[in-house]
Design a protein around this motif. Structure first.
Motif, mmCIF file in Angstrom:
data_model
loop_
_atom_site.group_PDB
_atom_site.id
_atom_site.type_symbol
_atom_site.label_atom_id
_atom_site.label_comp_id
_atom_site.label_asym_id
_atom_site.label_seq_id
_atom_site.Cartn_x
_atom_site.Cartn_y
_atom_site.Cartn_z
ATOM 1 N N LEU A 144 0.836 -1.200 0.000
ATOM 2 C CA LEU A 144 0.000 0.000 0.000
ATOM 3 C C LEU A 144 0.868 1.246 0.000
ATOM 4 O O LEU A 144 0.588 2.212 -0.723
ATOM 5 N N GLY A 145 1.933 1.236 0.794
ATOM 6 C CA GLY A 145 2.835 2.394 0.827
ATOM 7 C C GLY A 145 3.492 2.663 -0.510
ATOM 8 O O GLY A 145 3.593 3.811 -0.946
ATOM 9 N N LYS A 146 3.933 1.605 -1.183
ATOM 10 C CA LYS A 146 4.572 1.788 -2.491
ATOM 11 C C LYS A 146 3.583 2.343 -3.516
ATOM 12 O O LYS A 146 3.968 3.150 -4.376
ATOM 13 N N ALA A 147 2.318 1.931 -3.424
ATOM 14 C CA ALA A 147 1.310 2.471 -4.347
ATOM 15 C C ALA A 147 1.099 3.959 -4.092
ATOM 16 O O ALA A 147 0.992 4.756 -5.042
ATOM 17 N N LEU A 148 1.050 4.355 -2.828
ATOM 18 C CA LEU A 148 0.917 5.779 -2.505
ATOM 19 C C LEU A 148 2.134 6.564 -2.978
ATOM 20 O O LEU A 148 2.003 7.686 -3.493
ATOM 21 N N ILE A 177 9.788 10.916 -2.504
ATOM 22 C CA ILE A 177 8.702 10.450 -1.647
ATOM 23 C C ILE A 177 9.240 9.219 -0.919
ATOM 24 O O ILE A 177 9.641 8.249 -1.554
ATOM 25 N N ASN A 178 9.258 9.248 0.408
ATOM 26 C CA ASN A 178 9.946 8.238 1.202
ATOM 27 C C ASN A 178 8.968 7.265 1.853
ATOM 28 O O ASN A 178 8.063 7.686 2.583
ATOM 29 N N LEU A 179 9.172 5.973 1.585
ATOM 30 C CA LEU A 179 8.433 4.934 2.299
ATOM 31 C C LEU A 179 9.153 4.701 3.616
ATOM 32 O O LEU A 179 10.275 4.200 3.646
ATOM 33 N N ARG A 180 8.516 5.040 4.740
ATOM 34 C CA ARG A 180 9.194 5.028 6.035
ATOM 35 C C ARG A 180 9.165 3.662 6.698
ATOM 36 O O ARG A 180 10.124 3.268 7.342
ATOM 37 N N GLY A 181 8.071 2.946 6.614
ATOM 38 C CA GLY A 181 7.970 1.660 7.278
ATOM 39 C C GLY A 181 8.398 0.532 6.368
ATOM 40 O O GLY A 181 7.589 -0.103 5.704
ATOM 41 N N LYS A 182 9.681 0.254 6.318
ATOM 42 C CA LYS A 182 10.211 -0.781 5.430
ATOM 43 C C LYS A 182 11.394 -1.448 6.124
ATOM 44 O O LYS A 182 11.846 -0.975 7.168
ATOM 45 N N SER A 194 5.815 0.712 10.426
ATOM 46 C CA SER A 194 5.186 0.580 9.117
ATOM 47 C C SER A 194 3.855 1.320 9.075
ATOM 48 O O SER A 194 3.188 1.516 10.086
ATOM 49 N N GLY A 195 3.486 1.719 7.854
ATOM 50 C CA GLY A 195 2.229 2.430 7.677
ATOM 51 C C GLY A 195 2.399 3.926 7.558
ATOM 52 O O GLY A 195 1.527 4.686 7.995
ATOM 53 N N GLN A 196 3.480 4.385 6.932
ATOM 54 C CA GLN A 196 3.669 5.820 6.745
ATOM 55 C C GLN A 196 4.576 6.088 5.553
ATOM 56 O O GLN A 196 5.560 5.377 5.336
ATOM 57 N N ILE A 197 4.231 7.105 4.774
ATOM 58 C CA ILE A 197 5.158 7.679 3.801
ATOM 59 C C ILE A 197 5.332 9.150 4.142
ATOM 60 O O ILE A 197 4.431 9.783 4.710
ATOM 61 N N TRP A 269 5.485 16.351 5.226
ATOM 62 C CA TRP A 269 4.106 15.897 5.112
ATOM 63 C C TRP A 269 4.152 14.377 5.137
ATOM 64 O O TRP A 269 5.055 13.766 4.568
ATOM 65 N N SER A 270 3.186 13.757 5.782
ATOM 66 C CA SER A 270 3.155 12.298 5.870
ATOM 67 C C SER A 270 1.725 11.790 5.734
ATOM 68 O O SER A 270 0.775 12.473 6.117
ATOM 69 N N LEU A 271 1.612 10.568 5.215
ATOM 70 C CA LEU A 271 0.331 9.870 5.153
ATOM 71 C C LEU A 271 0.425 8.630 6.033
ATOM 72 O O LEU A 271 1.406 7.889 5.975
ATOM 73 N N GLY A 272 -0.608 8.392 6.864
ATOM 74 C CA GLY A 272 -0.618 7.246 7.755
ATOM 75 C C GLY A 272 -1.576 6.169 7.272
ATOM 76 O O GLY A 272 -2.678 6.485 6.802
ATOM 77 N N PHE A 273 -1.171 4.874 7.412
ATOM 78 C CA PHE A 273 -2.027 3.788 6.910
ATOM 79 C C PHE A 273 -1.674 2.453 7.563
ATOM 80 O O PHE A 273 -1.594 1.426 6.905
#
Length: 355
Positions: A144-148, A177-182, A194-197, A269-273
């Motif tokens: 999901l993070g990679k898609a975002l 754009i950084n995938l943080r939870g990896k 996990s669950g944030q970009i 800026w970050s998105l949580g998921f």
């Protein structure tokens, strides 16, 4: 797998789940290898059960766990006691559980420059580790993070609104754009729960209003917000803080107390998921990952985020619930629910309620 209820069994009944979650953290997230030296730091406010379980998982992986306890500092990002700084400077892997976390301090920067792999799990307790690490499908959340990330990389203008009054825009330009939870694969790499970009649009393009209505921390007097905190942003700088309740006044005074102009600069800026976080809890690592939320950091900006880094007296994070996100005018999330077809399909694969 449904989004997990906060009405979990008592912690003593989660001992098996805790052990599995700690093993997943050590082996799948931090990629600990036999013979490595793994430093776990906690303060007097940390949940010792989580630290002990993680240390045991490190030992089971054939590595050397080194647990360092210290006092709870008055605020996050302060310089730690010298023995803490010395331990993390020579670590292969550093897992931080301290509530008053060391991240963004000079000691943190030295540890990263020396090549340790780091994760910040501030205020992590048993329920949080099980719900956010142990139970979610780690690879599914990464998907999901990679898609975002792809959607944001393909867009320039980002516009975020909310029923609470948020309306802010920014342009990505060439910012990463950084995938943080990896997984922590590289020396000197910071990974987060996990669950944030995260990214930061070009600072001069960031204009509008942020209305934090989920959580905001630090300062310690805040956490779960009782009243919304409104921040006016002009060219990437918070120029006004107001709100109808006491929380806005507490936040404004804390920000001004540092007497540091960089404290008012928007850092990311970050998105949580994370499927294990359906609502804010008052613990910032969870609150940044409420499923479907938007979160922004203000203050110190690390070099990893892209663009010019800067140092300020501290760093704070606030969340916006139920946001709508438009990428070059296309709505990908509406009132906190992903509506882009690719995102909807992944949410269904994850078993997230409502998709």
């Amino acid at each position: 797998m449904e989004m997990f209820s906060r009405l979990e069994p008592r912690a003593e009944y989660l001992s098996y789940e805790l052990a599995l979650a700690a093993r997943k953290l050590v082996e799948q997230v931090m990629l600990v290898k036999p013979g490595e030296h793994v430093v776990l730091t906690g303060d007097t406010s940390s949940d010792r059960r989580v630290v002990d379980a993680t240390a045991q998982a490190v030992a089971a992986a054939g590595a050397h766990p080194v647990v360092v306890w210290s006092e709870t500092m008055p605020s996050a990002s302060m310089e730690p006691p010298r023995p803490v700084a010395g331990a993390i400077a020579d670590a292969d892997v550093w897992i931080e559980f301290a509530v008053s976390y060391v991240m963004h301090s000079n000691a943190f920067r030295r540890a990263m420059a020396n090549g340790c792999r780091y994760t910040n799990l501030t205020a992590m307790d048993v329920h949080m580790l099980v719900a956010t690490v142990g139970r979610p499908d780690f690879q599914g959340v990464i998907k999901l993070g990679k898609a975002l990330v792809r959607l944001l990389e393909q867009a320039d203008e980002v516009r975020i609104t909310s029923a609470g009054g948020t309306h802010i825009t920014g342009r990505n330009g060439d910012r990463p754009i950084n995938l943080r939870g990896k997984p922590a694969e590289k020396p000197g790499e910071t990974v987060m729960l996990s669950g944030q970009i995260s990214w930061n649009p070009l600072e001069e393009t960031q204009d509008g209003v942020l209305v934090f209505d989920g959580a905001l921390w630090p300062p310690d007097q805040l956490g779960l917000l009782r009243d919304p905190v409104r921040c006016t942003v002009e060219k990437g700088v918070v120029t006004k803080i107001d709100g109808a309740g006491q929380d806005a006044e507490i936040f404004r005074r804390w920000m001004e107390s540092w007497d540091d102009p960089n404290m008012f600069r928007v850092a990311h800026w970050s998105l949580g998921f994370n499927p294990g976080v359906p609502a804010p809890t008052g613990r910032i690592v969870e609150d940044e990952r409420v499923f479907g939320c938007v979160e922004l950091g203000i203050g110190t900006k690390g070099a990893w985020i892209g663009g010019e880094p800067w140092v300020s007296a501290a760093h704070t994070d606030g969340s916006i619930l139920g946001p709508s996100i438009y990428l070059d005018g296309e709505c990908v999330e509406k009132d906190g629910v992903y509506v882009h077809p690719e995102l909807v399909e992944i949410c269904r694969e994850l078993g997230v309620a409502g998709y």
